[in-house]
Write an enzyme that holds these catalytic residues in place. Structure first.
Site, PDB file in Angstrom:
ATOM      1  N   GLY A 226      84.010  -8.494 115.316  1.00  0.00           N
ATOM      2  CA  GLY A 226      83.732  -9.869 115.747  1.00  0.00           C
ATOM      3  C   GLY A 226      83.028 -10.017 117.072  1.00  0.00           C
ATOM      4  N   SER A 227      82.297  -8.984 117.531  1.00  0.00           N
ATOM      5  CA  SER A 227      81.629  -9.146 118.824  1.00  0.00           C
ATOM      6  C   SER A 227      80.451 -10.126 118.722  1.00  0.00           C
ATOM      7  CB  SER A 227      81.180  -7.795 119.389  1.00  0.00           C
ATOM      8  OG  SER A 227      80.139  -7.253 118.640  1.00  0.00           O
TER       9      SER A 227
ATOM     10  N   HIS B 195      71.234  -7.491 111.125  1.00  0.00           N
ATOM     11  CA  HIS B 195      71.292  -6.101 110.667  1.00  0.00           C
ATOM     12  C   HIS B 195      70.814  -5.190 111.797  1.00  0.00           C
ATOM     13  CE1 HIS B 195      71.390  -2.813 107.838  1.00  0.00           C
ATOM     14  NE2 HIS B 195      70.231  -2.415 108.331  1.00  0.00           N
TER      15      HIS B 195
HETATM   16  C1  GRF Z   1      76.780  -5.451 113.812  1.00  0.00           C
HETATM   17  O1  GRF Z   1      76.225  -4.226 114.221  1.00  0.00           O
HETATM   18  C2  GRF Z   1      75.870  -6.144 112.853  1.00  0.00           C
HETATM   19  O2  GRF Z   1      74.523  -5.899 113.068  1.00  0.00           O
HETATM   20  C3  GRF Z   1      76.281  -5.548 111.522  1.00  0.00           C
HETATM   21  O3  GRF Z   1      77.664  -5.391 111.622  1.00  0.00           O
HETATM   22  C4  GRF Z   1      78.035  -5.246 112.983  1.00  0.00           C
HETATM   23  C5  GRF Z   1      79.080  -6.292 113.277  1.00  0.00           C
HETATM   24  O4  GRF Z   1      79.637  -6.132 114.551  1.00  0.00           O
HETATM   25  N1  GRF Z   1      75.859  -6.378 110.421  1.00  0.00           N
HETATM   26  P1  GRF Z   1      80.622  -7.225 115.126  1.00  0.00           P
HETATM   27  O5  GRF Z   1      81.753  -7.382 114.125  1.00  0.00           O
HETATM   28  O6  GRF Z   1      79.849  -8.489 115.312  1.00  0.00           O
HETATM   29  O7  GRF Z   1      81.107  -6.671 116.421  1.00  0.00           O
END
Ligand code: GRF
Length: 205
Positions: free
Chosen positions: A14-15, A111
């Site tokens: 969830g960052s 992505h």
């Molecule tokens: C990110 O690297 C995004 O590009 C990919 O999944 C990851 C999610 O990270 N689709 P977070 O959960 O938002 O930290």
């Protein structure tokens, strides 16, 4: 212009969700997060959302007989909360044509590569294994393919000779946290126009 209601779908840490919330909090995006949906009951994203007082729902695939029933349950919640833009932020499932058609031109994904290079899982690993010198991140509208929808924004990140999956992911993630809020802001300000595969950013409005 009224606030755009966002619905965030995420499966993990969830960052990106937090980066989007921070941008809203400081007034960079004219929107509010109506709800956060996760397909994983133990996803950290749910804790972060709850801490911010955002409604959360966990919808697990195993509780539904078919993919369409699962997606219908997600769509029902999004509709209930009046969501206008569906934001995929680490949502680890491919959405079907059925779901995509329910929110035409209104689902975004992030992505961690420069699409169309290295789609799908383990994008950083793919980029390193290929020997690419540059990777980055892509924000795109979602169609029923895997990471194939019209590209909204991209930003490159140089791959260093001694990069590991961890070091590269970390640098790309920092860029993700900048870029996703920018793309969402453009959508909320109605500055994005989809023409086939091309997403135009309207600059004279
Ligand atoms: C990110 O690297 C995004 O590009 C990919 O999944 C990851 C999610 O990270 N689709 P977070 O959960 O938002 O930290």
């Amino acid at each position: 212009m009224s606030e755009t209601v966002l619905g965030i779908l995420a499966s993990g840490r969830g960052s990106n969700m937090q980066a989007i919330c921070n941008s809203i909090d400081v007034g960079e995006i004219h929107a509010k997060v109506g709800l956060v949906i996760s397909d994983k009951a133990n996803a950290k994203v749910l804790e972060h959302a709850e801490a911010k007082g955002i409604p959360t729902v966990c919808i697990e695939r195993r509780n539904f007989a078919s993919k369409q029933d699962f997606e219908a349950a997600i769509a029902q919640q999004l509709t209930l909360y009046n969501v206008k833009l569906v934001v995929l932020a680490g949502f680890m499932r491919i959405l079907s044509k059925y779901f995509v058609n329910l929110f035409p031109g209104s689902i975004m994904n992030i992505h961690p590569s420069l699409l169309p290079a290295f789609p799908g899982l383990n994008a950083h690993e793919q980029a390193l294994a290929y020997g690419a010198k540059v990777s980055g991140c892509t924000i795109h509208f979602v169609d029923e393919g895997m990471d194939t929808g019209p590209i909204i924004m991209q930003q490159a990140v140089t791959i260093l000779a001694d990069d590991t999956v961890e070091s590269l992911s970390e640098r790309i993630l920092a860029v993700e946290h900048e870029l996703y809020p920018k793309a969402i802001r453009l959508y909320c300000d109605q500055l994005l126009c989809i023409e086939g595969r091309n997403v135009k950013i309207i600059s004279n409005k």
